[in-house]
Design an enzyme around this catalytic site. Structure first.
Site, PDB file in Angstrom:
ATOM      1  N   GLY A  17       0.840  -1.203   0.000  1.00 60.17           N
ATOM      2  CA  GLY A  17       0.000   0.000   0.000  1.00 60.17           C
ATOM      3  C   GLY A  17       0.869   1.244   0.000  1.00 60.17           C
ATOM      4  CB  VAL A  29      17.062   6.376  -2.340  1.00 63.74           C
ATOM      5  CG1 VAL A  29      17.870   5.358  -3.134  1.00 63.74           C
ATOM      6  CG2 VAL A  29      16.556   5.781  -1.033  1.00 63.74           C
ATOM      7  CB  VAL A  30      17.173   9.574  -6.502  1.00 62.78           C
ATOM      8  CG1 VAL A  30      17.731  10.198  -7.784  1.00 62.78           C
ATOM      9  CG2 VAL A  30      16.251   8.394  -6.829  1.00 62.78           C
ATOM     10  CG  ASP A 109       3.038  -6.589   7.525  1.00 65.04           C
ATOM     11  OD1 ASP A 109       2.576  -6.197   6.429  1.00 65.04           O
ATOM     12  OD2 ASP A 109       2.335  -6.907   8.493  1.00 65.04           O
ATOM     13  CG  ASP A 134      -2.052  -0.462   8.041  1.00 67.03           C
ATOM     14  OD1 ASP A 134      -2.897   0.422   7.806  1.00 67.03           O
ATOM     15  OD2 ASP A 134      -1.921  -1.487   7.341  1.00 67.03           O
ATOM     16  CG  MET A 176      -8.017   2.305   5.760  1.00 70.50           C
ATOM     17  SD  MET A 176      -6.929   2.566   4.353  1.00 70.50           S
ATOM     18  CE  MET A 176      -7.981   1.984   3.025  1.00 70.50           C
ATOM     19  N   GLY A 177      -6.269   0.513   8.999  1.00 67.02           N
ATOM     20  CA  GLY A 177      -5.311  -0.041   9.952  1.00 67.02           C
ATOM     21  C   GLY A 177      -5.157  -1.542   9.827  1.00 67.02           C
ATOM     22  CD  GLU A 194     -17.851  12.359  22.145  1.00 69.63           C
ATOM     23  OE1 GLU A 194     -17.644  12.052  20.959  1.00 69.63           O
ATOM     24  OE2 GLU A 194     -17.738  13.536  22.577  1.00 69.63           O
ATOM     25  CG  HIS A 256      -8.283   3.351  -0.440  1.00 72.40           C
ATOM     26  ND1 HIS A 256      -9.391   2.556  -0.263  1.00 72.40           N
ATOM     27  CD2 HIS A 256      -7.231   2.507  -0.608  1.00 72.40           C
ATOM     28  CE1 HIS A 256      -9.031   1.290  -0.350  1.00 72.40           C
ATOM     29  NE2 HIS A 256      -7.726   1.222  -0.551  1.00 72.40           N
TER      30      HIS A 256
HETATM   31  O1  F6P Z   1      -1.851  -1.400   4.686  1.00 68.67           O
HETATM   32  C1  F6P Z   1      -2.404  -0.181   4.307  1.00 68.67           C
HETATM   33  C2  F6P Z   1      -3.890  -0.329   4.063  1.00 68.67           C
HETATM   34  O2  F6P Z   1      -4.386   0.934   3.653  1.00 68.67           O
HETATM   35  C3  F6P Z   1      -4.697  -0.886   5.221  1.00 68.67           C
HETATM   36  O3  F6P Z   1      -4.979   0.065   6.205  1.00 68.67           O
HETATM   37  C4  F6P Z   1      -5.918  -1.400   4.502  1.00 68.67           C
HETATM   38  O4  F6P Z   1      -6.519  -2.467   5.219  1.00 68.67           O
HETATM   39  C5  F6P Z   1      -5.361  -1.895   3.202  1.00 68.67           C
HETATM   40  O5  F6P Z   1      -4.125  -1.245   3.008  1.00 68.67           O
HETATM   41  C6  F6P Z   1      -6.247  -1.632   2.013  1.00 68.67           C
HETATM   42  O6  F6P Z   1      -5.674  -2.249   0.922  1.00 68.67           O
HETATM   43  P1  F6P Z   1      -6.103  -1.947  -0.579  1.00 68.67           P
HETATM   44  O7  F6P Z   1      -5.509  -0.640  -0.970  1.00 68.67           O
HETATM   45  O8  F6P Z   1      -5.522  -3.073  -1.343  1.00 68.67           O
HETATM   46  O9  F6P Z   1      -7.600  -1.876  -0.615  1.00 68.67           O
END
Ligand code: F6P
Length: 326
Positions: A17, A29-30, A109, A134, A176-177, A194, A256
């Site tokens: 992602g 890096v470049v 990961d 995440d 997300m996460g 809350e 997203h």
């Molecule tokens: O790992 C980053 C992440 O945005 C997560 O938070 C989410 O579960 C996943 O990627 C969404 O993946 P995709 O972009 O493939 O829908």
């Protein structure tokens, strides 16, 4: 530090992602690599680009005007083919074609697992940099992209709060996460939510409902409940709340949106220092490494110590958010 001949070729990949701040890392890096007389190849579309020979030489100008942009100019992806030996073999052939001596790989990961396998099976030197909104990567306090993602979510919640107050509504906001509560707990704390649900803790709808009732009795108008996507759907939780309180409940899934946007200064700085350090680590002859950050210190670890592990989510933020959000 060992200065290598002007043609020492290295490759750079972003995979998994995308995360805001990846471009800052590519730029570092470049530019740092060119400053040290290296030949830098940009590999497009993650590991798949290495398999398919989507490789371009990068120059100073290739990374102009990108530090302030989200996403990744190299594009990214999750390649299934790379996880097979046959896929890695094709990727290795591409490395050999360009004489690539080492790869700097930026991602989460899954990306790190891929880099470790590639190194173990084909001996290419790899340096991994953590990038994932995440923030669940072991061996680093922060991953590139997390700071921007939580800031984006918090500014969205500030806006939601205004409309929630005007209509005295409950909002359930899904963040997300993946399987981690790192985004949810930080966002809940920073936005004064809350209540918050994270996958690491037992779900407690009963407690939530009694808080809502007590809040209403105290004259509270609006409520914001943050739900990590790894817990359950925000729609399920909203239905549950409406059934039990008969109060109008709206849902917002940030999705997203949290991955895009200009990186914060922190993510630009993190990307820049990690990117420059990665060049040094490759040049020092390290074979398979991971670079993380603890406080303000960059920490270099063996990739094998990091792979397959996940970091703890910030439980303190979760606990404090619940206390302060009462
Ligand atoms: O790992 C980053 C992440 O945005 C997560 O938070 C989410 O579960 C996943 O990627 C969404 O993946 P995709 O972009 O493939 O829908």
């Amino acid at each position: 530090m060992n200065r290598k001949p002007a043609t020492f070729p290295i490759g750079i990949i972003t995979s998994g992602g995308d995360a805001p701040g990846m471009n800052a890392a590519i730029r570092a890096v470049v530019r740092d690599g060119l400053d040290k007389n290296l030949l830098i190849y940009g590999i497009h579309s993650g590991y798949q680009g290495l398999i398919d020979d989507e490789v371009d030489e990068m120059e100073m100008g290739s990374v102009s005007g990108i530090i302030n942009r989200g996403g990744t100019i190299l594009r990214s992806g999750r390649s299934m083919e790379f996880y097979k030996i046959s896929g890695m073999e094709k990727a290795y052939k591409t490395c050999m074609k360009y004489g690539i001596e080492g790869l700097i790989i930026i991602g989460g990961d899954g990306t790190i697992r891929g880099a470790n396998e590639f190194h173990k099976n084909f001996g290419i030197n790899v340096v991994c940099l953590p990038a994932s909104i995440d923030n669940d990567i072991y061996g680093t306090q922060y991953a590139i992209g997390y700071d921007t993602a939580i800031n984006t979510a918090v500014s969205a919640l500030d806006r939601v709060r205004e409309t929630a107050e005007s209509h005295e509504r409950i909002f359930v906001v899904e963040v997300m996460g993946r399987d981690s509560g790192a985004i949810a707990s930080a966002v809940a704390l920073a936005s004064g939510a809350e209540y918050v649900f994270v996958p690491e803790e037992k779900r407690n709808i009963k407690e939530l409902v009694s808080r809502l009732v007590q809040g209403v009795e105290r004259g509270k108008g609006s409520f914001i409940i943050v739900v990590a996507e790894g817990v359950s759907s925000a729609y399920d939780i909203a239905r549950n709340i409406e059934d039990k309180t008969s109060r109008e409940t709206r849902v917002l899934v940030l999705g997203h949106l949290q991955r895009g946007g200009p990186p914060t200064a922190n993510d630009r700085i993190l990307g820049s220092i990690l990117g420059a350090k990665a060049v040094d680590v490759l040049l020092s002859g390290e074979k398979s490494s991971f670079i993380g950050i603890e406080g303000t210190d960059l920490v270099v670890r063996k990739l094998s110590q990091v792979v397959g592990r996940t970091s703890e989510y910030p439980r303190k933020y979760y606990e404090l958010a619940l206390i302060l959000g009462k």
